[in-house]
Structures are given as C-alpha cells and as structure tokens.
Scaffold this motif. Structure first.
Motif, short mmCIF file in Angstrom:
data_model
loop_
_atom_site.label_atom_id
_atom_site.label_comp_id
_atom_site.label_asym_id
_atom_site.label_seq_id
_atom_site.Cartn_x
_atom_site.Cartn_y
_atom_site.Cartn_z
N ASP A 1 173.91 35.26 29.29
CA ASP A 1 174.00 33.99 30.06
C ASP A 1 173.26 33.05 29.28
OD1 ASP A 1 174.01 32.27 32.00
OD2 ASP A 1 172.89 33.45 33.38
N ILE B 1 168.79 39.60 35.42
CA ILE B 1 170.12 39.93 34.88
C ILE B 1 170.28 41.07 34.17
CG2 ILE B 1 169.93 38.39 32.65
CD1 ILE B 1 172.80 37.51 33.37
N HIS C 1 173.11 38.25 39.17
CA HIS C 1 172.00 37.57 39.59
C HIS C 1 171.17 38.78 40.38
CE1 HIS C 1 174.45 33.87 39.06
NE2 HIS C 1 173.21 33.54 38.74
N THR D 1 168.80 34.02 27.94
CA THR D 1 168.36 35.53 28.52
C THR D 1 167.28 36.11 27.75
OG1 THR D 1 170.47 35.64 29.39
CG2 THR D 1 169.44 37.45 29.51
#
Length: 253
Positions: free
Chosen positions: A109, A174, A179, A238
């Motif tokens: 992400d 994550i 989520h 991330t």
C-alpha cells in the motif's frame, strides 16, 4: 478491551516487502501518464492491466463496494477519489495516486502526489511539506516508541507552515488483511498511544490540507474533499518496525 495487534514473522515481512516493491513499481509505471488531457479512468485501467500482468490483484477493486482499482484524488480531494472517464487532468492540477496490489496474499500500500504540468507555488509547497511530513513520521518510528510520536512529528511540521492535518483518515495495520489495528493518526502527542514493537507493520499516510483539516464526503460515499475547497496532498508508505528502527517496505530496489 485493547485491540489485538498482530506481529508479522520474518517470512510474512518478506512477502510484504515483495508486495510493497510491486506497489512502488506500479506508481513509477503510472507516472509518465500523469499529463494534461489524460483521464483518471485511463490511469486506473492501465494500473489494472499492469497489476494483472504481474500476477497480482488490486485490493481496492470491490473493497466494500469501491468500483475501481486505484484511488485518484485531485486538488481538493483528500482521498478515495474514484477514477472516471470524464475527469480529465489539466495543467496545474495535483493528483494523489493510491495503489494497493495484493501479491501472494499480501498487500503493498503506497501513494504519491504528482504534479500535472507546472504547479502553483502554493501547491508545490504543500506537496513538498506533505512528503517531508511522511519522512518525519517514518523517522519517529522505533521499537519502544509510541504511535503518538509519529503523529506529533507530522503535525508539528505541517502546522509550522500553516497547513493542517486531516483527522478523519489515519494510517492502519496491514498484512494479508487490508486494514487491521493499530490505527495510526497523523496528529497527536509524543509518548501517547500504543507501544511500537518489532514485527508491527502499518501504513503512514499523512493527508495535509492547505486550509481547514475538516473533510466532507461526497454523495458517492467515498470521495472525501476539503470542507473549504482548498488543496490537499498525501504521501504513503507501508513500514515495518524492526529490532533497531524502521524499514520502508514500499520502495523500489
């Protein structure tokens, strides 16, 4: 009751690293398309084609009903902008592109805000400050630290330029799930919040606004815009908490 935060194994973090690298490559692949006259749907469709060609799937597509493969958030859109054929990039726009490919079950992400042509001085400053906010947030991560350290570092820097930090949307844990806990606010106080431990993996994704931090959700139930119509920028990585500090998982080689 405290929320359960899953610590990832070395094997899982390696999978996150591979997914994260793919996400970074996808943003690099899309970057040349970001030109006046291109529609956000064209960018979305190329992202979907490229993702499938790399044996991955687009996490946003169908997620709680989201209709597209990426988020494209232009100018006053804070996040979750929906690509569409009628939305054409124009000179001077800023656009955040948020991608989350799933590779081998794990999510990468990341997002960046790009300039379409030449930005205004204010837009340029906002985007540069937002990117530095992400850097400072990441630099605040270390084992034994607290989640509040991250938000404090971001908030202090953004507000020193007269900008504001969005409250309604936060970073998140994550893994093989899109989520999870913990929530990672981009504002806060040092020494507050959950303790950071090696093996925690989460996003840091500050959304910084030119004016008020207040957001309004449009009738599509996704697109979040600034209440005052002023600009918003965002950058996201991330990251993993390591034994010695922090590793960014959404980087190119």
């Amino acid at each position: 009751m405290g929320e359960t935060i899953t610590l990832l194994s070395k094997r899982e973090i390696e999978k996150m690293r591979r997914a994260g690298r793919l996400a970074a490559q996808l943003l690099d692949h899309l970057a040349p398309m970001i030109q006046p006259g291109v529609s956000t749907l064209e960018i979305n469709d190329e992202a979907e084609r490229w993702t499938q060609a790399h044996n991955a799937v687009s996490a946003p597509l169908g997620y709680h009903g989201f209709p597209r493969s990426i988020c494209t958030s232009i100018n006053e859109v804070i996040c979750h902008g929906i690509p569409n054929a009628k939305q054409i990039l124009k000179e001077g726009d800023i656009i955040n592109i948020d991608v989350t490919p799933i590779l081998d079950g794990y999510h990468g992400d990341t997002s960046r805000t790009f300039f379409v042509g030449t930005p205004s001085d204010k837009a340029k400053q906002l985007v540069e400050v937002t990117e530095e906010c992400l850097r400072r947030g990441i630099a605040a991560v270390k084992p034994g630290g607290k989640i509040g350290d991250i938000g404090a570092a971001i908030q202090e820097y953004a507000e020193s330029y007269g900008f504001s930090v969005v409250r309604d949307f936060v970073g998140h844990g994550i893994s093989n799930i899109f989520h999870t806990p913990p929530q990672v606010p981009h504002f806060g106080q040092r020494g507050k919040g959950k303790r950071l431990r090696p093996g925690m993996v989460f996003t840091i994704e500050p959304m910084i606004n030119e004016g008020t931090y207040e957001a309004v959700i449009l009738q599509d139930n996704w697109t979040a815009i600034t209440k005052d119509g002023k600009l918003s920028a965002q950058f996201e990585h991330t990251i993993a908490v390591t034994e010695t500090g922090v590793e960014i998982l959404t980087l190119l080689d």
